[in-house]
Motif scaffolding. Structure first.
Motif, PDB file in Angstrom:
ATOM      1  N   ALA A 116       0.852  -1.208   0.000  1.00 50.05           N
ATOM      2  CA  ALA A 116       0.000   0.000   0.000  1.00 50.05           C
ATOM      3  C   ALA A 116       0.883   1.252   0.000  1.00 50.05           C
ATOM      4  N   ALA A 117       1.972   1.225   0.786  1.00 52.53           N
ATOM      5  CA  ALA A 117       2.895   2.380   0.816  1.00 52.53           C
ATOM      6  C   ALA A 117       3.572   2.557  -0.546  1.00 52.53           C
ATOM      7  N   PHE A 118       3.926   1.444  -1.176  1.00 54.84           N
ATOM      8  CA  PHE A 118       4.542   1.523  -2.515  1.00 54.84           C
ATOM      9  C   PHE A 118       3.561   2.188  -3.498  1.00 54.84           C
ATOM     10  N   ARG A 119       2.308   1.731  -3.434  1.00 50.27           N
ATOM     11  CA  ARG A 119       1.320   2.269  -4.390  1.00 50.27           C
ATOM     12  C   ARG A 119       1.158   3.780  -4.195  1.00 50.27           C
ATOM     13  N   LYS A 120       1.127   4.177  -2.929  1.00 52.87           N
ATOM     14  CA  LYS A 120       0.956   5.607  -2.636  1.00 52.87           C
ATOM     15  C   LYS A 120       2.115   6.414  -3.227  1.00 52.87           C
ATOM     16  N   LYS A 125       7.460  -3.379  -6.181  1.00 53.36           N
ATOM     17  CA  LYS A 125       8.695  -4.179  -6.139  1.00 53.36           C
ATOM     18  C   LYS A 125       8.963  -4.686  -7.551  1.00 53.36           C
ATOM     19  N   SER A 126      10.183  -4.535  -7.964  1.00 53.78           N
ATOM     20  CA  SER A 126      10.542  -4.950  -9.324  1.00 53.78           C
ATOM     21  C   SER A 126      10.338  -6.453  -9.500  1.00 53.78           C
ATOM     22  N   ASP A 127       9.766  -6.848 -10.646  1.00 55.09           N
ATOM     23  CA  ASP A 127       9.594  -8.284 -10.935  1.00 55.09           C
ATOM     24  C   ASP A 127      10.948  -8.973 -11.095  1.00 55.09           C
ATOM     25  N   ASP A 128      11.982  -8.192 -11.414  1.00 55.48           N
ATOM     26  CA  ASP A 128      13.318  -8.793 -11.604  1.00 55.48           C
ATOM     27  C   ASP A 128      13.992  -9.120 -10.275  1.00 55.48           C
ATOM     28  N   TYR A 129      13.494  -8.510  -9.207  1.00 59.38           N
ATOM     29  CA  TYR A 129      14.091  -8.786  -7.901  1.00 59.38           C
ATOM     30  C   TYR A 129      13.208  -9.814  -7.193  1.00 59.38           C
ATOM     31  N   LYS A 130      13.779 -10.973  -6.916  1.00 60.33           N
ATOM     32  CA  LYS A 130      12.936 -12.104  -6.522  1.00 60.33           C
ATOM     33  C   LYS A 130      12.575 -12.153  -5.037  1.00 60.33           C
ATOM     34  N   ASP A 131      13.250 -11.389  -4.220  1.00 62.49           N
ATOM     35  CA  ASP A 131      12.894 -11.493  -2.802  1.00 62.49           C
ATOM     36  C   ASP A 131      11.583 -10.740  -2.538  1.00 62.49           C
ATOM     37  N   LEU A 132      11.101 -10.797  -1.312  1.00 59.53           N
ATOM     38  CA  LEU A 132       9.742 -10.342  -1.006  1.00 59.53           C
ATOM     39  C   LEU A 132       9.668  -8.843  -0.714  1.00 59.53           C
ATOM     40  N   TYR A 226      17.375  -1.303  -7.643  1.00 61.35           N
ATOM     41  CA  TYR A 226      17.444  -2.742  -7.941  1.00 61.35           C
ATOM     42  C   TYR A 226      16.195  -3.493  -7.509  1.00 61.35           C
ATOM     43  N   THR A 227      15.628  -3.050  -6.416  1.00 63.37           N
ATOM     44  CA  THR A 227      14.514  -3.834  -5.869  1.00 63.37           C
ATOM     45  C   THR A 227      13.168  -3.193  -6.194  1.00 63.37           C
ATOM     46  N   LEU A 228      13.182  -1.955  -6.671  1.00 61.30           N
ATOM     47  CA  LEU A 228      11.926  -1.247  -6.944  1.00 61.30           C
ATOM     48  C   LEU A 228      11.828  -0.861  -8.402  1.00 61.30           C
ATOM     49  N   ALA A 229      10.609  -0.688  -8.874  1.00 65.00           N
ATOM     50  CA  ALA A 229      10.393  -0.195 -10.237  1.00 65.00           C
ATOM     51  C   ALA A 229       9.312   0.873 -10.179  1.00 65.00           C
ATOM     52  N   GLU A 230       9.395   1.836 -11.074  1.00 67.64           N
ATOM     53  CA  GLU A 230       8.407   2.928 -11.117  1.00 67.64           C
ATOM     54  C   GLU A 230       7.061   2.385 -11.584  1.00 67.64           C
ATOM     55  N   GLY A 231       5.987   3.001 -11.114  1.00 68.52           N
ATOM     56  CA  GLY A 231       4.640   2.646 -11.569  1.00 68.52           C
ATOM     57  C   GLY A 231       3.854   1.916 -10.483  1.00 68.52           C
ATOM     58  N   VAL A 232       2.568   2.172 -10.506  1.00 69.96           N
ATOM     59  CA  VAL A 232       1.693   1.558  -9.497  1.00 69.96           C
ATOM     60  C   VAL A 232       1.248   0.176  -9.968  1.00 69.96           C
ATOM     61  N   LYS A 233       1.318  -0.781  -9.084  1.00 70.27           N
ATOM     62  CA  LYS A 233       0.776  -2.111  -9.377  1.00 70.27           C
ATOM     63  C   LYS A 233      -0.473  -2.268  -8.526  1.00 70.27           C
ATOM     64  N   GLU A 234      -1.634  -2.311  -9.181  1.00 68.30           N
ATOM     65  CA  GLU A 234      -2.880  -2.380  -8.411  1.00 68.30           C
ATOM     66  C   GLU A 234      -3.008  -3.719  -7.684  1.00 68.30           C
ATOM     67  N   GLU A 235      -3.666  -3.682  -6.537  1.00 65.72           N
ATOM     68  CA  GLU A 235      -3.864  -4.917  -5.772  1.00 65.72           C
ATOM     69  C   GLU A 235      -4.829  -5.829  -6.520  1.00 65.72           C
TER      70      GLU A 235
END
Ligand code: SF4
Length: 625
Positions: A116-120, A125-132, A226-235
């Motif tokens: 939720a904080a990321f979306r705001k 989280k980048s799909d290329d970074y596999k951790d949670l 590395y671990t984040l990517a720009e853009g909102v990913k809706e729930e």
């Protein structure tokens, strides 16, 4: 309004920390960290810093880096595997979910809050970074992102609502679990830095961060996220997915509730004939199993006593090369064993190992396979479940039928039988749910059920209470078995008094239960994993099933069923050819699993009959045949 340059320097420190936690530190980055210029800067920082806790952490890292040489890289690599990849005894479990809940499970509420904080903030989280999403490096990089965008309020909120809630506990685990000054120092610095972040206005703190940021610039860490990517990913909305439970071979139909890609809960699949729409406690706890923070995250290669991270390519190549270097592979004289649990791809693995020419066995992590081995050998059936619907007298050895039922429908039938007035005797050292509901609970010493079952057979044979017609027409080996019971074979009669000394159950109780059982109308006796996890389990099972054999209960009302085994269709599709099998000759005279009995594994190794073993989705340490 905070000084823009100071905010950028704070972001730089978050970048530094996120980089160090992101993954195993590469040899290149270690070379940069151990560069004399950088180490001098760290030492200078530690000397000048007015905050002793921050200074101590950095000084400890600098001490390690100052002595670091390339040949020490392996030690760091082993330490990383121990602490971050669960190879060691004291992993630090670097996820907010774990420390926020106090349970070793990931993918908990924290992940939804972090997303939720990321979306705001307009990132995901980048799909290329596999951790949670709530992995330490991702949360640290998110604060860096917010600070670089100048959103200091959001950064402070995130630190207060997330990082500061769990980093103190994570620090305790990392600091105490680490053996090298590098990770001890990193741990101490991470905690103290986050703590002092609330001191932004303090000029001494600003000086410290300026000095540290200058040192970090020297590392040229780059500007990428590395671990984040720009853009909102809706729930993603909640959805239901129908499937099967694979926590045991019961394969109960289940319905999973999944929200935003996260398994929320598991329930029984309505209308499913196996589960009757219900699941057992083990099946219901599937979420904890799937999301256990102790699961291995990466392939690990063992070097001496330690493990290090490996890529999938490296790990698979190593296994393939080693297996192909074993000259004996193929039809004659295979020295490789393959042991797996049940999973959806089993048909494919089986084809590979058949082609290679291994001794194959199937084994779940916690299961009844020693019982299966005995029953397939003696009854030509895996699991003779009692037909409780029609039973008047049931005996369960080591079987908590209410909790683990191999298909939940059976529990309903058992409850109905008890309501009808059927007698249920439970032989178990533990007062399980089933023992608590039993007509009679017999507390037996663990691992001695076979003695009680043999003594019951003795009573039935001695008093001629057995079903002579059934024994004569449907069993084999009765005369030999009788000799053993009466002590004519080895001089030891398996009397109730003999059994009492072994199992602790009074001789008169054994005698009474044996007579009650033999004279009851519809009856059956069964055993399950409570007896399966002992070295004598195969023989215990044979003794328990001998009671059914003597009393002619197989496929009789209330007794154990020996269902017709259907051959299921293989997984090979049209146009796909199953590779030729090079199955080796059987190692032991067993009917099941290519004739390889895990109980003899140590002896097979000692005699050179097994030189390598491939283990998949099962554990010989936890469950042995
Ligand atoms: S009995 Fe329990 S563990 Fe076994 S398949 Fe059914 S729900 Fe899963």
């Amino acid at each position: 309004m905070e000084n823009v340059e100071f905010v950028k320097r704070r972001a730089n420190v978050f970048k530094f920390l996120s980089t160090l936690y992101r993954d195993e530190i590469s040899e290149d980055l270690m070379a940069k960290l151990a560069d004399k210029g950088f180490v001098d800067k760290l030492n200078e920082f530690a000397k000048e810093c007015k905050f002793s806790d921050m200074a101590r952490g950095i000084s400890r890292m600098a001490k390690y880096l100052g002595r670091y040489k390339g040949d020490k890289y392996k030690d760091l690599s082993y330490e990383y595997a121990d602490i971050f990849l669960n190879a060691g005894a004291n992993p630090a479990l670097p996820y907010e979910s774990v420390h926020a809940t106090g349970e070793p499970v990931v993918m908990q509420k924290s992940v939804f809050d972090v997303r939720a904080a990321f979306r705001k903030a307009g990132v995901h989280k980048s799909d290329d970074y596999k951790d949670l999403d709530d992995y330490i490096a991702v949360e640290l990089e998110f604060v860096r992102y917010l600070l670089e965008k100048g959103d200091t309020d959001a950064a402070a909120d995130f630190m207060n609502n997330h990082l500061m809630n769990w980093i103190p506990e994570f620090h305790a685990a990392l600091f105490n679990g680490a053996t090298l000054d590098f990770y001890k120092g990193l741990s101490a610095f991470t905690l103290s830095f986050l703590f002092h972040e609330s001191n932004g206005a303090n000029p001494d703190y600003q000086d410290a961060i300026e000095r540290l940021s200058e040192a970090i610039d020297q590392l040229n860490l780059g500007d990428d996220y590395y671990t984040l990517a720009e853009g909102v990913k809706e729930e993603e909305p909640e959805k239901k997915i129908n499937s099967h439970c694979y926590m045991c071979g019961g394969l109960c139909g289940i319905t999973d509730t999944v929200k935003d890609g996260i398994l929320m809960r598991t329930g029984g699949l309505k209308g499913d004939p196996k589960s009757g729409g219900l699941i057992c406690p083990k099946g219901a706890s599937r979420r904890d199993y799937v999301y256990s923070a102790h699961r291995l995250k990466e392939p690990l290669i063992r070097e001496g006593e330690r493990f290090r991270k490996a890529s999938w390519d490296e790990a698979l190549d190593l296994v393939a090369d080693k297996l192909m270097s074993i000259k004996e592979h193929g039809k004659e004289g295979s020295v490789v064993g393959y042991m797996d649990g049940n999973d959806w791809n089993r048909w494919l693995h089986k084809a590979l190992w058949d082609w290679y020419g291994t001794h194959n066995i199937s084994h779940r992590a916690m299961c009844d396979n020693s019982i299966r081995m005995s029953n397939e050998h003696n009854l030509n059936d895996k699991r003779p479940w009692l037909n409780t619907e029609e039973s008047d007298y049931m005996i369960f050895f080591g079987q908590n039928a209410f909790a683990t039922s191999y298909g939940r429908r059976q529990v309903g039938n058992l409850r109905k039988a008890l309501k009808r007035g059927a007698k249920m005797v439970v032989v178990d050292p533990r007062k399980s749910d089933t023992a608590a509901a039993a007509t009679e609970w017999i507390k037996i010493k663990p691992g001695t059920d076979g003695a009680m079952a043999m003594a019951m057979c003795y009573v039935i044979v001695k008093n001629e209470l057995y079903d002579k017609d059934f024994v004569e027409n449907w069993t084999y080996g009765f005369e030999d078995f009788k000799k053993r019971l009466l002590g004519e074979e080895d001089g030891v009669a398996r009397t109730p008094e003999w059994a009492e000394k072994i199992c602790g159950v009074p001789a008169d109780t054994i005698e009474r239960i044996a007579k009650e059982f033999a004279t009851a109308k519809n009856k059956g006796v069964g055993s399950w994993t409570g007896t399966a996890h002992f070295p004598n389990a195969m023989h215990t099972t044979a003794a328990v099933q001998a009671l059914n054999g003597l009393c002619g209960t197989f496929d009789a009302p209330g007794g154990p069923s020996l269902p017709f085994k259907r051959k299921l269709k293989g997984g090979w599709g049209e146009g796909q050819t199953k590779p030729a099998s090079n199955a080796p000759p059987k190692l032991h005279k067993m009917r099941m699993w290519a004739g390889w009995c895990p109980s003899w594994f140590p002896e097979d190794v000692a005699k050179g009959r097994i030189k390598a073993m491939v283990q998949y989705f099962g554990s010989p340490i936890l469950s042995w045949g």
